[in-house]
Each structure stands twice: as C-alpha cells, then as structure tokens.
Design a protein around this motif. Sequence first.
Motif, PDB file in Angstrom:
ATOM      1  N   PRO A 109      15.480  51.142  18.463  1.00 13.53           N
ATOM      2  CA  PRO A 109      15.944  51.295  19.849  1.00 13.53           C
ATOM      3  C   PRO A 109      14.946  52.000  20.756  1.00 13.53           C
ATOM      4  N   PHE A 110      13.919  52.634  20.187  1.00 15.93           N
ATOM      5  CA  PHE A 110      12.924  53.321  20.995  1.00 15.93           C
ATOM      6  C   PHE A 110      11.720  52.439  21.323  1.00 15.93           C
ATOM      7  N   LEU A 111      11.730  51.210  20.853  1.00 17.79           N
ATOM      8  CA  LEU A 111      10.604  50.304  21.057  1.00 17.79           C
ATOM      9  C   LEU A 111      10.339  50.088  22.545  1.00 17.79           C
ATOM     10  N   GLN A 112       9.077  50.232  22.939  1.00 16.69           N
ATOM     11  CA  GLN A 112       8.673  50.073  24.338  1.00 16.69           C
ATOM     12  C   GLN A 112       7.843  48.804  24.519  1.00 16.69           C
ATOM     13  N   PRO A 113       8.151  47.993  25.544  1.00 13.97           N
ATOM     14  CA  PRO A 113       7.397  46.755  25.760  1.00 13.97           C
ATOM     15  C   PRO A 113       5.901  46.978  25.909  1.00 13.97           C
ATOM     16  N   THR A 136       2.731  56.896  13.896  1.00 15.65           N
ATOM     17  CA  THR A 136       2.875  58.187  14.563  1.00 15.65           C
ATOM     18  C   THR A 136       2.413  59.280  13.619  1.00 15.65           C
ATOM     19  N   THR A 137       2.224  60.472  14.173  1.00 16.69           N
ATOM     20  CA  THR A 137       1.723  61.572  13.360  1.00 16.69           C
ATOM     21  C   THR A 137       2.852  62.257  12.593  1.00 16.69           C
ATOM     22  N   PHE A 138       2.500  62.844  11.452  1.00 14.49           N
ATOM     23  CA  PHE A 138       3.434  63.717  10.753  1.00 14.49           C
ATOM     24  C   PHE A 138       3.582  65.019  11.551  1.00 14.49           C
ATOM     25  N   PRO A 199      -4.079  50.588  14.332  1.00 15.35           N
ATOM     26  CA  PRO A 199      -2.932  51.468  14.564  1.00 15.35           C
ATOM     27  C   PRO A 199      -2.624  51.601  16.057  1.00 15.35           C
ATOM     28  N   VAL A 200      -1.373  51.386  16.401  1.00 12.16           N
ATOM     29  CA  VAL A 200      -0.899  51.623  17.769  1.00 12.16           C
ATOM     30  C   VAL A 200      -0.107  52.931  17.730  1.00 12.16           C
ATOM     31  N   ILE A 201      -0.658  53.978  18.317  1.00 12.61           N
ATOM     32  CA  ILE A 201      -0.109  55.322  18.140  1.00 12.61           C
ATOM     33  C   ILE A 201       1.043  55.578  19.110  1.00 12.61           C
ATOM     34  N   LEU A 202       2.179  56.011  18.550  1.00  9.65           N
ATOM     35  CA  LEU A 202       3.358  56.352  19.345  1.00  9.65           C
ATOM     36  C   LEU A 202       3.583  57.858  19.314  1.00  9.65           C
ATOM     37  N   PRO A 203       4.145  58.427  20.390  1.00 11.43           N
ATOM     38  CA  PRO A 203       4.548  59.831  20.330  1.00 11.43           C
ATOM     39  C   PRO A 203       5.732  59.996  19.383  1.00 11.43           C
ATOM     40  N   ARG A 204       5.814  61.133  18.724  1.00 10.65           N
ATOM     41  CA  ARG A 204       6.867  61.326  17.723  1.00 10.65           C
ATOM     42  C   ARG A 204       8.265  61.240  18.325  1.00 10.65           C
TER      43      ARG A 204
END
Length: 231
Positions: A109-113, A136-138, A199-204
Amino acid sequence: MNIAVIPARGGSKRIPNKNIRLFAGKPLIAYSIEAAKHSELFDDIVVSTDSEDIAQIAEKYGVSYTVRRPPSLADDVTGTFPVVQHAINQYQQDKGPVNYVCCIYATAPFLQPDKLQEGYTRLTNEPDMYFAFSVTTFPFPIQRAIVLKGKGVSAIQPEQMGKRSQDLVECYHDAGQFYWGTTEAWLTGKPTFAQSSIPVILPRYLVQDIDTPEDWQRAELMYRAYVSMDK
C-alpha cells in the motif's frame, strides 16, 4: 510492450483474505493496482490468482487481464518466479510479445508511482542490467546483531560489537514492493539479488511487510501518518 504482474493467491493463512481485506478503506490489492495505473508505464496490468473473488475485485479497480493460475502454483511453497513466468507465458500467447515486466506485490500500500518510474527508467538505460527492484536500509547495523543463546545472548559478529555505527557499512534489504525485469530475465530465471540488479532506494517510512495481524495494524497506522495525509 510493458506489463505489470500482480501475484495474488487466495489462500493466505495468517491474515485470511489478506489481498482483498479492507486496508484504510480499500481492498489491499487496490493500492498496487492504482499505483501501477498512475505510473502510466503499463500497456496492461495483469493479476495472477486462483481466486474468483480476487479477480472480480481486481477488475473492479481497473485490471485489464487476469490469469487463473493452476493449483500447482497456488500452494504455500511456490515462489514468485514461477508465478510471474506463468503469467508472462499466458499473456504472450494471448496478446503478443512483452519487453519489460514489473512484478508488483499485492501487499504494497505504500508503493509510489514515481518509484516505479525510477526503476523503469534506470533499467531501460542500462542494457547490461536485468532487474531493478525496491530496497531500503536496515534501521540498526546488522553487523551488531545478536541471537538468543541459552539464558543469554551471543553476537553474530563479535568483532563488530565495539565499533561505532558510522564506521560500519550501511546495509539494505529487499523492500518487497516491485521488481522490474526484462522478459528474458524473468523467463530464463536470472538471479534477482545480484550485481546485474539496480537498487531503487526507498525511505524506511514507506516500507512495511504485512505478514501478521500486528504488521497489518502497524501498516495502517503508518499509512495514515505518512501517506494519506499527502493525498
């Protein structure tokens, strides 16, 4: 031609009917479908399912093609790759060749276009790469992980325990949202977690696994706090 493939089987046990259970007012799968539509990247959005209920809800939210997967691909042990391969083969038989395929989980549900767009752009600009997927980062250095041992604990890497966080290499994990790949990479089973993947980096705060009732509650709270307020 590009397609999104959303695997969504009906047999979830820890959270019954998870893929179509209402999440912040909508079926969970609807968020993945809507993100795919809003990205404007896909000629078709495909849902692979063994459930008529899931198929009907997916079509209500704009899915243009559904694949009824066989029982052999709808059990508790089948991985993502064979499900996506089956969907690609079925789609290409019916509608023609596909160039790029993005597997999008129904529980995202947090997926962003814009992150879907970033993954696609970066993959198509790198001809020697096969996949692009969300990471995303640990939140804590994994080098200082501990395990329970007897009545106490034991360090996984004792030599790292005295080091400062800033001196340790930052580590990432699969964010479990989307996986762009060439059709060839999917069908030939190229490794996903390899140097040929971007890698496509997302905020945690935009990443949450939803596997247990506790995960679900946490995800809804996070969604209302971080995502819905921006809409």
